[in-house]
Design a protein around this motif. Structure first.
Motif, PDB file in Angstrom:
ATOM      1  N   ILE A 140      -4.439  -0.885 -14.140  1.00 22.83           N
ATOM      2  CA  ILE A 140      -5.170  -0.749 -12.877  1.00 22.83           C
ATOM      3  C   ILE A 140      -4.979  -1.974 -11.992  1.00 22.83           C
ATOM      4  O   ILE A 140      -4.745  -1.848 -10.786  1.00 22.83           O
ATOM      5  N   LEU A 141      -5.085  -3.162 -12.598  1.00 19.56           N
ATOM      6  CA  LEU A 141      -5.032  -4.406 -11.829  1.00 19.56           C
ATOM      7  C   LEU A 141      -3.621  -4.991 -11.749  1.00 19.56           C
ATOM      8  O   LEU A 141      -3.424  -6.033 -11.143  1.00 19.56           O
ATOM      9  N   ASP A 142      -2.654  -4.320 -12.354  1.00 19.45           N
ATOM     10  CA  ASP A 142      -1.261  -4.780 -12.385  1.00 19.45           C
ATOM     11  C   ASP A 142      -1.185  -6.217 -12.905  1.00 19.45           C
ATOM     12  O   ASP A 142      -0.619  -7.104 -12.259  1.00 19.45           O
ATOM     13  N   GLU A 189     -11.900 -12.201 -12.533  1.00 20.74           N
ATOM     14  CA  GLU A 189     -12.537 -12.005 -11.222  1.00 20.74           C
ATOM     15  C   GLU A 189     -11.501 -12.111 -10.100  1.00 20.74           C
ATOM     16  O   GLU A 189     -11.515 -11.320  -9.157  1.00 20.74           O
ATOM     17  N   ILE A 190     -10.602 -13.081 -10.213  1.00 15.28           N
ATOM     18  CA  ILE A 190      -9.545 -13.249  -9.204  1.00 15.28           C
ATOM     19  C   ILE A 190      -8.640 -12.022  -9.174  1.00 15.28           C
ATOM     20  O   ILE A 190      -8.296 -11.520  -8.107  1.00 15.28           O
ATOM     21  N   ALA A 191      -8.273 -11.523 -10.342  1.00 22.19           N
ATOM     22  CA  ALA A 191      -7.409 -10.340 -10.422  1.00 22.19           C
ATOM     23  C   ALA A 191      -8.082  -9.115  -9.813  1.00 22.19           C
ATOM     24  O   ALA A 191      -7.431  -8.314  -9.130  1.00 22.19           O
ATOM     25  N   ILE A 192      -9.375  -8.968 -10.026  1.00 21.40           N
ATOM     26  CA  ILE A 192     -10.117  -7.835  -9.458  1.00 21.40           C
ATOM     27  C   ILE A 192     -10.132  -7.932  -7.936  1.00 21.40           C
ATOM     28  O   ILE A 192      -9.862  -6.953  -7.238  1.00 21.40           O
ATOM     29  N   ASP A 199      -2.558 -11.692 -21.395  1.00 20.52           N
ATOM     30  CA  ASP A 199      -2.824 -12.528 -22.571  1.00 20.52           C
ATOM     31  C   ASP A 199      -3.637 -13.758 -22.185  1.00 20.52           C
ATOM     32  O   ASP A 199      -4.544 -14.155 -22.911  1.00 20.52           O
ATOM     33  N   GLU A 200      -3.328 -14.353 -21.044  1.00 23.92           N
ATOM     34  CA  GLU A 200      -4.072 -15.525 -20.574  1.00 23.92           C
ATOM     35  C   GLU A 200      -5.517 -15.168 -20.246  1.00 23.92           C
ATOM     36  O   GLU A 200      -6.413 -15.986 -20.408  1.00 23.92           O
ATOM     37  N   ILE A 201      -5.737 -13.957 -19.761  1.00 23.85           N
ATOM     38  CA  ILE A 201      -7.080 -13.537 -19.363  1.00 23.85           C
ATOM     39  C   ILE A 201      -7.902 -13.117 -20.583  1.00 23.85           C
ATOM     40  O   ILE A 201      -9.062 -13.515 -20.709  1.00 23.85           O
ATOM     41  N   LYS A 259     -18.999  -7.292 -20.269  1.00 22.64           N
ATOM     42  CA  LYS A 259     -17.667  -7.557 -20.803  1.00 22.64           C
ATOM     43  C   LYS A 259     -16.982  -8.678 -20.021  1.00 22.64           C
ATOM     44  O   LYS A 259     -16.367  -9.569 -20.613  1.00 22.64           O
ATOM     45  N   ILE A 260     -17.096  -8.671 -18.704  1.00 28.26           N
ATOM     46  CA  ILE A 260     -16.493  -9.718 -17.882  1.00 28.26           C
ATOM     47  C   ILE A 260     -17.084 -11.076 -18.231  1.00 28.26           C
ATOM     48  O   ILE A 260     -16.381 -12.081 -18.260  1.00 28.26           O
ATOM     49  N   ASN A 261     -18.377 -11.111 -18.521  1.00 27.06           N
ATOM     50  CA  ASN A 261     -19.078 -12.368 -18.775  1.00 27.06           C
ATOM     51  C   ASN A 261     -19.228 -12.710 -20.259  1.00 27.06           C
ATOM     52  O   ASN A 261     -20.061 -13.531 -20.632  1.00 27.06           O
TER      53      ASN A 261
END
Length: 69
Positions: A53-55, A8-11, A60-62, A35-37
């Motif tokens: 897209i989100l660079d 969510e932070i990356a988005i 891996d952490e996400i 998918k996010i949830n």
């Protein structure tokens, strides 16, 4: 499992709406929400596209963190 908070932070950091992100991934908004949830899993191809897209430097952490809260 997906680290929902970090994704969510990356988005938000990328300044892209979830509607637009879903469209870019070829998903419905509900499909992206699931998918996010962690209701359904991201495919490897979707993770690769999201990383682009989100660079994402920490994909891996996400997406591969086993200790997600």
């Amino acid at each position: 499992m997906t680290n929902t908070l970090e994704l969510e932070i990356a988005i938000k950091r990328a300044g892209i709406t979830k509607r637009k992100l879903a469209e870019m991934l070829g998903l419905s908004e509900m499909g992206l929400y699931k998918k996010i949830n962690n209701i359904t899993e991201f495919k490897a191809s979707e993770i690769a596209k999201l990383a682009e897209i989100l660079d994402l430097k920490n994909k891996d952490e996400i997406f591969f963190n086993q200790e997600v809260i």
